[in-house]
Design an enzyme around this catalytic site. Structure first.
Site, short mmCIF file in Angstrom:
data_model
loop_
_atom_site.label_atom_id
_atom_site.label_comp_id
_atom_site.label_asym_id
_atom_site.label_seq_id
_atom_site.Cartn_x
_atom_site.Cartn_y
_atom_site.Cartn_z
N HIS A 111 7.52 -22.17 44.41
CA HIS A 111 6.38 -22.57 45.24
C HIS A 111 5.79 -21.28 45.82
O HIS A 111 6.52 -20.30 46.03
CB HIS A 111 6.93 -23.46 46.36
N ASP A 118 15.63 -21.90 48.32
CA ASP A 118 14.55 -22.72 48.86
C ASP A 118 14.97 -24.17 48.64
O ASP A 118 14.94 -24.68 47.52
CB ASP A 118 13.24 -22.39 48.12
N GLN A 172 12.94 -29.09 48.41
CA GLN A 172 13.00 -30.32 47.60
C GLN A 172 14.44 -30.74 47.33
O GLN A 172 14.66 -31.77 46.69
CB GLN A 172 12.27 -30.11 46.26
N LYS A 219 9.92 -33.45 54.77
CA LYS A 219 10.18 -33.97 53.42
C LYS A 219 11.44 -34.82 53.40
O LYS A 219 11.80 -35.39 52.38
CB LYS A 219 10.30 -32.83 52.42
N CYS A 223 0.88 -25.76 44.56
CA CYS A 223 1.27 -24.45 45.11
C CYS A 223 2.23 -23.74 44.17
O CYS A 223 3.21 -23.10 44.62
CB CYS A 223 1.89 -24.59 46.51
N1 PMP Z 1 9.15 -24.76 48.72
C1 PMP Z 1 9.07 -25.89 48.00
C2 PMP Z 1 9.89 -26.02 46.76
C3 PMP Z 1 8.24 -26.91 48.42
O1 PMP Z 1 8.14 -28.04 47.71
C4 PMP Z 1 7.48 -26.75 49.60
C5 PMP Z 1 6.54 -27.84 50.09
N2 PMP Z 1 5.73 -28.39 49.09
C6 PMP Z 1 7.62 -25.56 50.32
C7 PMP Z 1 8.47 -24.59 49.85
C8 PMP Z 1 6.88 -25.32 51.59
O2 PMP Z 1 7.30 -26.25 52.57
P1 PMP Z 1 6.55 -26.37 53.96
O3 PMP Z 1 5.09 -26.52 53.64
O4 PMP Z 1 7.13 -27.61 54.57
O5 PMP Z 1 6.84 -25.14 54.74
#
Ligand code: PMP
Length: 416
Positions: A133, A210, A213, A236, A374
């Site tokens: 991401h 990270d 998910q 999430k 993203c």
């Molecule tokens: N890493 C991953 C794998 C994600 O799916 C996301 C959210 N889509 C993020 C980072 C960023 O998370 P947040 O916007 O809650 O900070």
């Protein structure tokens, strides 16, 4: 406060009972019953989390760590209860290894900034993967700009799995950190994180996972996986937005400099020199989202009561069913076919752009995500600008998959 009374973990998840705990699932969207399939973006909230937020503001609100009065003491106790719950939930050795952040993004920025300031030197390398991401790419680019370090990127295979051989080859004496996702938000690929950590540790390289998910869907035991850092977002995993967790081993968190200066993170302040508070306060400057942190405990409690293994089994069944159904649709290509996958179904159709798919589905009350998620480098890898993505969670049903599939047939009939 409502408490779901669910059967023991061996029995399948009672999805109707779960759904009854989520008020929003009863609404209509565009005049149709809501079918919420955008869980990788954010999850819906059970009544216990919503009520914890309003109870906090109705009867518990005070600033933490600052007052001797009843409300300040109560708020501080509740805040620290969430930390203790998170310690258990992720099996951290110490509660002070759990740092509250605004979310995954802030957790990664905190570590990246600390590495840029006190670890990285010109010529050092940070290993990421094509699955990342943007939150796990851009902070490292900023850290590289500040320090003269460089990014090295593990490629992915056609099925959306990490090229493990390439990973091993990228690790070398210059590698200062591996920062890699546990589960891909765009494809659902589950990475073999224990093996990745072991390979890095054999060379003395720390690993940040990270877990944005992973935390909502997989039992995370940070000690068992052995990672040095783990980050995730409450929103999430059934909790409020604006709250997340950075887990770091005591040794690493002690070594890194503070991320932000301000109230609560100091021991003593003079104009000549300031000394830092002990963990976790060193990384928690200023007044946080106290209500959000307090309610986050109820999200983890809810996931515990239902059971992550049972949730994962349910999602697996739903996503397998959905994958079989959509593959019947002519001109639809599923992107991401890893052997180990979470409840994410990313696809493109030859007759319609993902945004058109999203718009038609929206008119049927179905919420999916259309875009690059993203993860632009990953989209580029698969030669598409974007995909349509349905992502499932504990409250999704086969009936909802049927609604999705018939709407996709409608897309085809409109555009093909
Ligand atoms: N890493 C991953 C794998 C994600 O799916 C996301 C959210 N889509 C993020 C980072 C960023 O998370 P947040 O916007 O809650 O900070």
């Amino acid at each position: 406060m409502t408490t779901p009374t669910l059967a023991p973990p061996q029995t399948p998840l009672d999805v109707e009972r779960v759904r009854a705990d989520f008020p929003i699932l009863g609404i209509s969207a565009r005049g149709k019953p809501l079918v919420y399939l955008d869980n990788a973006a954010t999850s819906q909230k059970p009544r216990s989390v919503i009520e914890a937020t309003s109870t906090y503001y109705e009867a518990q609100n005070g600033n933490i760590h600052r007052g001797v009065h009843y409300l300040s003491e109560l708020a501080t106790i509740l805040y620290d209860e969430t930390r203790a719950t998170a310690q258990r939930f992720f099996n951290a050795r110490h509660a002070h290894e759990i740092i509250f952040t605004r979310g995954t993004t802030e957790g990664i920025n905190l570590v990246a900034s600390g590495f840029a300031q006190s670890v990285l030197k010109p010529g050092d390398e940070i290993v990421l993967s094509t699955l990342e991401h943007h939150s796990n790419i851009v902070p490292w680019q900023l850290a590289c700009e500040r320090s003269g370090a460089q990014l090295r990127v593990v490629p992915v295979t056609e099925s959306g799995e990490l090229d493990i051989e390439a990973y091993h080859q990228l690790l070398n004496d210059r590698t200062r950190l591996v920062a890699i996702t546990w589960v891909s938000n765009a494809l659902g690929t589950i990475n073999p994180v224990r093996d990745l950590v072991n390979a890095a540790h054999t060379r003395g390289i720390p690993v940040l996972l990270d877990g944005a998910q992973a935390a909502p869907h997989i039992t995370v035991d940070v000690q068992e996986v052995g990672c040095d850092f783990f980050v995730c977002s409450s929103h999430k995993m059934l909790g409020p937005t604006g709250v997340g967790i950075l887990y770091g081993t005591e040794a690493w968190l002690d070594r890194l400099p503070p991320y932000q200066g301000g109230g609560d993170m100091i021991d003593t302040v003079t104009f000549e020199k300031t000394t830092w508070a002990r963990l976790p306060s060193k990384f928690e400057a200023g007044t946080p989202d106290i209500a959000g942190v307090v309610a986050f405990k109820h999200a983890m409690d809810y996931l515990d009561r239902v059971g992550l293994e049972r949730i994962a089994a349910h999602e697996h069944e739903v996503v397998e069913y959905a994958t079989r159904q959509v593959q019947e649709i002519p001109g639809l290509r599923v992107i991401g076919t890893a052997a180990q996958k979470a409840g994410v179904l990313s696809f493109v159709m030859d007759c319609a752009h993902p945004h058109d798919i999203g718009t038609i589905l929206d008119s049927e009350g179905i919420a999916i995500r259309a875009g690059h998620h993203c993860a632009q480098p990953l989209m580029r890898r698969f030669g598409v600008p974007s995909t349509a993505r349905a992502s499932f969670y504990l409250y999704n049903t086969r009936d909802e998959v049927d609604v999705l599939v018939s709407a996709l047939h409608k897309v085809r009939s409109l555009f093909a």
